[in-house]
Design an enzyme around this catalytic site. Structure first.
Site, short mmCIF file in Angstrom:
data_model
loop_
_atom_site.label_atom_id
_atom_site.label_comp_id
_atom_site.label_asym_id
_atom_site.label_seq_id
_atom_site.Cartn_x
_atom_site.Cartn_y
_atom_site.Cartn_z
N ARG A 15 -10.85 8.59 4.04
CA ARG A 15 -11.35 7.22 4.26
C ARG A 15 -12.36 7.17 5.39
O ARG A 15 -13.43 6.57 5.24
CB ARG A 15 -10.20 6.26 4.55
CG ARG A 15 -9.39 5.89 3.34
CD ARG A 15 -8.28 4.96 3.69
NE ARG A 15 -7.45 5.57 4.73
CZ ARG A 15 -6.59 4.92 5.48
NH1 ARG A 15 -6.43 3.63 5.38
NH2 ARG A 15 -5.86 5.56 6.37
N ASN A 33 -6.87 3.44 0.80
CA ASN A 33 -5.89 4.26 0.09
C ASN A 33 -5.17 3.37 -0.91
O ASN A 33 -4.98 2.18 -0.68
CB ASN A 33 -4.86 4.84 1.05
CG ASN A 33 -5.39 6.01 1.84
OD1 ASN A 33 -6.38 6.63 1.48
ND2 ASN A 33 -4.72 6.33 2.93
#
Length: 88
Positions: A15, A33
């Site tokens: 991320r 996520n």
């Protein structure tokens, strides 16, 4: 465009790497996520930069092992800038 990235993509800096890479390419959007172990992201910007981001997502950061990058939706426009969202 909305994409889903599958493989070993959680717990490997994916991320943060996505956020940094998208900002370098001057893209708008977000990344998060998913509870199923995948990563979901939205990228918006010039087509050449979005295509480059998709190419980079297929590789990911060094510890990731990407199995697939799938476009799940096209169209729309996210707010300006790029951010990391909570897990969904």
């Amino acid at each position: 465009m909305t994409v889903r990235i599958e493989g070993r993509v959680q717990g490997v800096y994916y991320r943060a790497w996505t956020e940094q890479t998208a900002r370098r390419l001057n893209l708008d959007g977000w990344v998060r996520n998913r509870r199923d172990g995948s990563v979901e992201a939205v990228f918006s910007g010039p087509e050449t930069q979005v295509d480059e981001m998709l190419r980079r997502c297929a590789e990911g950061p060094p510890d990731a092992k990407v199995i697939s990058v799938t476009v799940t939706d096209e169209g729309g426009a996210p707010p300006s800038g790029f951010t990391v969202l909570p897990t969904h």
